[in-house]
Design a protein around this motif. Structure first.
Motif, PDB file in Angstrom:
ATOM      1  N   CYS A  30       0.823  -1.209   0.000  1.00  0.00           N
ATOM      2  CA  CYS A  30       0.000   0.000   0.000  1.00  0.00           C
ATOM      3  C   CYS A  30       0.859   1.262   0.000  1.00  0.00           C
ATOM      4  O   CYS A  30       1.795   1.379   0.788  1.00  0.00           O
ATOM      5  N   MET A  80      -8.401   0.664  -3.157  1.00  0.00           N
ATOM      6  CA  MET A  80      -8.709   0.719  -1.728  1.00  0.00           C
ATOM      7  C   MET A  80      -8.637   2.145  -1.162  1.00  0.00           C
ATOM      8  O   MET A  80      -7.674   2.867  -1.396  1.00  0.00           O
ATOM      9  N   THR A  85      -9.419   3.949   2.709  1.00  0.00           N
ATOM     10  CA  THR A  85      -9.786   3.799   4.119  1.00  0.00           C
ATOM     11  C   THR A  85     -10.074   5.185   4.668  1.00  0.00           C
ATOM     12  O   THR A  85      -9.266   6.102   4.515  1.00  0.00           O
ATOM     13  N   THR A 111     -13.209   0.802   5.171  1.00  0.00           N
ATOM     14  CA  THR A 111     -12.361   0.539   4.008  1.00  0.00           C
ATOM     15  C   THR A 111     -13.227  -0.026   2.900  1.00  0.00           C
ATOM     16  O   THR A 111     -14.031  -0.935   3.139  1.00  0.00           O
ATOM     17  N   TRP A 156     -13.122  -1.199  -1.424  1.00  0.00           N
ATOM     18  CA  TRP A 156     -12.312  -1.479  -2.610  1.00  0.00           C
ATOM     19  C   TRP A 156     -13.148  -2.266  -3.593  1.00  0.00           C
ATOM     20  O   TRP A 156     -14.197  -2.808  -3.245  1.00  0.00           O
ATOM     21  N   TYR A 176      -8.519  -3.829  12.122  1.00  0.00           N
ATOM     22  CA  TYR A 176      -8.770  -2.448  12.521  1.00  0.00           C
ATOM     23  C   TYR A 176      -9.316  -2.343  13.943  1.00  0.00           C
ATOM     24  O   TYR A 176      -9.120  -1.331  14.613  1.00  0.00           O
TER      25      TYR A 176
END
Length: 147
Positions: A68, A89, A91, A109, A111, A134
């Motif tokens: 990422c 993606m 978030t 999040t 995607w 998370y």
């Protein structure tokens, strides 16, 4: 391709400004909040909220690792959005007051998921797995700001 979404939330015993500042501190606090699923954490530009460019690898499962490279923006007050340059993606962290000395943090999040049978399994299991990751980040955030 269907959109996949994972959302986790937590009430934290600290005011919204303190919580937001901790989340936006990519140079200091943020690295301390990441559980073992994150590796190769590196701030490449900025480091405090909007304008930050941060890199990490996220190992969502034993076989699935996402590389990422995230651009951070602040779309609205109390909100951080991390858009991955390497995928679809995004978030979003939203911090709002939740009574005196308390705040609510919601992390979502989204995607574009895979198609076919692989996409079915992704839509079924990925949100739960990402939610657990998370939830660990939010627990560490609470421990950090509730001191």
């Amino acid at each position: 391709m269907a959109q996949v979404e994972a959302t986790t939330e937590r009430i934290i015993a600290a005011d919204a400004g303190t919580v937001f500042d901790a989340l936006a501190d990519y140079r200091g606090t943020r690295a301390k909040l990441l559980p073992e699923q994150f590796s190769e954490y590196e701030v490449r530009e900025g480091g405090d909220g909007a304008g930050t460019l941060v890199h990490w690898k996220l190992q969502a499962t034993s076989k699935r690792v996402r590389d990422c490279l995230l651009e951070v923006t602040e779309p609205t007050s109390g909100q951080l959005a991390e858009k991955d340059r390497n995928s679809s993606m995004v978030t979003t962290w939203t911090v709002t007051p939740a009574g005196e000395g308390r705040s609510k943090v919601v992390v979502t999040t989204v995607w574009n998921g895979a198609g076919g049978i692989g996409g079915f399994f992704e839509r079924t299991f990925a949100p739960k797995g990402l939610g657990r990751i998370y939830d660990a980040v939010l627990a560490r955030l609470a421990a950090e700001v509730e001191k």
